[in-house]
Design an enzyme around this catalytic site. Sequence first.
Site, short mmCIF file in Angstrom:
data_model
loop_
_atom_site.label_atom_id
_atom_site.label_comp_id
_atom_site.label_asym_id
_atom_site.label_seq_id
_atom_site.Cartn_x
_atom_site.Cartn_y
_atom_site.Cartn_z
N ASN A 188 -51.88 -45.49 21.61
CA ASN A 188 -51.93 -44.38 20.67
C ASN A 188 -51.55 -44.78 19.25
O ASN A 188 -51.90 -44.09 18.30
CB ASN A 188 -51.00 -43.26 21.13
CG ASN A 188 -49.60 -43.75 21.42
OD1 ASN A 188 -49.39 -44.57 22.31
ND2 ASN A 188 -48.63 -43.26 20.67
N GLN B 121 -55.70 -41.14 24.72
CA GLN B 121 -56.37 -41.57 23.50
C GLN B 121 -57.80 -42.07 23.77
O GLN B 121 -58.63 -42.07 22.87
CB GLN B 121 -55.58 -42.68 22.81
CG GLN B 121 -54.25 -42.25 22.25
CD GLN B 121 -54.35 -41.28 21.09
OE1 GLN B 121 -55.35 -41.23 20.38
NE2 GLN B 121 -53.32 -40.47 20.90
N ALA C 268 -56.87 -32.30 26.12
CA ALA C 268 -57.99 -31.69 25.40
C ALA C 268 -57.90 -31.81 23.89
O ALA C 268 -58.91 -31.99 23.21
CB ALA C 268 -58.09 -30.21 25.79
N HIS C 269 -56.69 -31.71 23.34
CA HIS C 269 -56.60 -31.59 21.89
C HIS C 269 -56.84 -32.90 21.14
O HIS C 269 -56.88 -32.91 19.91
CB HIS C 269 -55.25 -30.98 21.48
CG HIS C 269 -54.08 -31.91 21.55
ND1 HIS C 269 -53.48 -32.43 20.44
CD2 HIS C 269 -53.40 -32.40 22.61
CE1 HIS C 269 -52.47 -33.20 20.80
NE2 HIS C 269 -52.40 -33.20 22.12
N CYS D 87 -45.49 -38.38 18.14
CA CYS D 87 -44.38 -37.89 18.96
C CYS D 87 -43.05 -38.56 18.62
O CYS D 87 -42.01 -38.09 19.04
CB CYS D 87 -44.71 -38.10 20.44
SG CYS D 87 -46.09 -37.10 21.00
#
Length: 394
Positions: A151, A179, A200-201, A325
Amino acid sequence: MNKPIYMDHAATTPLDPRVLEKMTPYLTDVYGNANSQHAFGRAADRGVDEARDTIASLIGAKPSEIYFTSGGTEADNWALKGIMAAQAKKKHLVVSAIEHAAMLETAKQLSKAGYEVSCAPVDEFGRVDLDALRALVREDTALVGVMAANNEVGTIQPVGEIAAIAHAKGALMFTDAVQAAGVLELDVRALGVDLMSASAHKIYGPKGVGMLYVRNGVKIENLIAGGHQERTRRGGTTNVPGVVGFAEAFRLAAENREANNAYVTALRDRLIDRVQAEVPDVKLNGHRTLRLPANADFSFRYIEGESVLFSLDLAGIAVSSGSACSSGSLEPSHVLLAMGLPEELAHGSIRFTLGKHNTEEEVDYTVESLKAIVARLRDMSPLFSAAGGEGNYV
């Protein structure tokens, strides 16, 4: 530029209007609980079933192997905790050193609970060292967990080879594909993975919904106790609009993958080529070619990545310092440290992740802004002054 520029698509993506259109009936008219037995519930459940069928077909799975979750973090937690709890004798877990926090923090919890956890090292490009991994996997290894693509630096992992190493010792293989989904071709049978997560996002779908693929026959304990949703495996009222939107986003991503990847790769290479040619003392992090199409991660010597991020934000350009994050932390990136970067460079990292709505004009404006920002910050940097203000490429 007359509008803000968004280059943080690895953190999240805007909702595709076509996805919203697909979701809208389930936000308005088809509002039943998918677990209810009446007509309202059955109508909602049909939408969930169709979504499950769609996603399964896109990854070469069976619908019975797809479980919907609240996102990638829950799916990662479930994969690790559920598999380890289901093992009667095997108490050893292997993960890579550059996994997302959803994996590494879960692994820490498992370690505190009495399981043995090993971290596989990576090379300077962020690729898992297969020889080192092979030496770590043992007869009592229950699970090997390695992400499909990182990521932060975008490096793509040899998932199929890792799965073969795991299976040779009787271990299961889990890959976090949050990813990679919608960008790479992910056929769970061809890859040989036993579990896989997605969200999903990250693919122009809604937030708050993800999935865990669990190969039929794999024993896994439940993570969330509750009702009989998800075939009794995951309690909680089904997020019907989210699930429907997830499937539509995944379908559109797969349908347009080749064209989208070509377009975004061209923008990414334009960004990388210009930054490397025009900004001194910069290092591209990750593999130059075996990387996600959208990703360009740089370290800038003599300055802090957070200062670059805030300065770009003031210029109307949204990027990340490390992964989203963990960007609230002042600690250097664990991914870059695992790749062997010194702390100075790890502190000076910025991640650009492009999307299908970005343009060449935005890339060029970003590079020009970046050049001015880096020069200004270095003029104020005691590290730069101590080095004599000389530009030496790393």
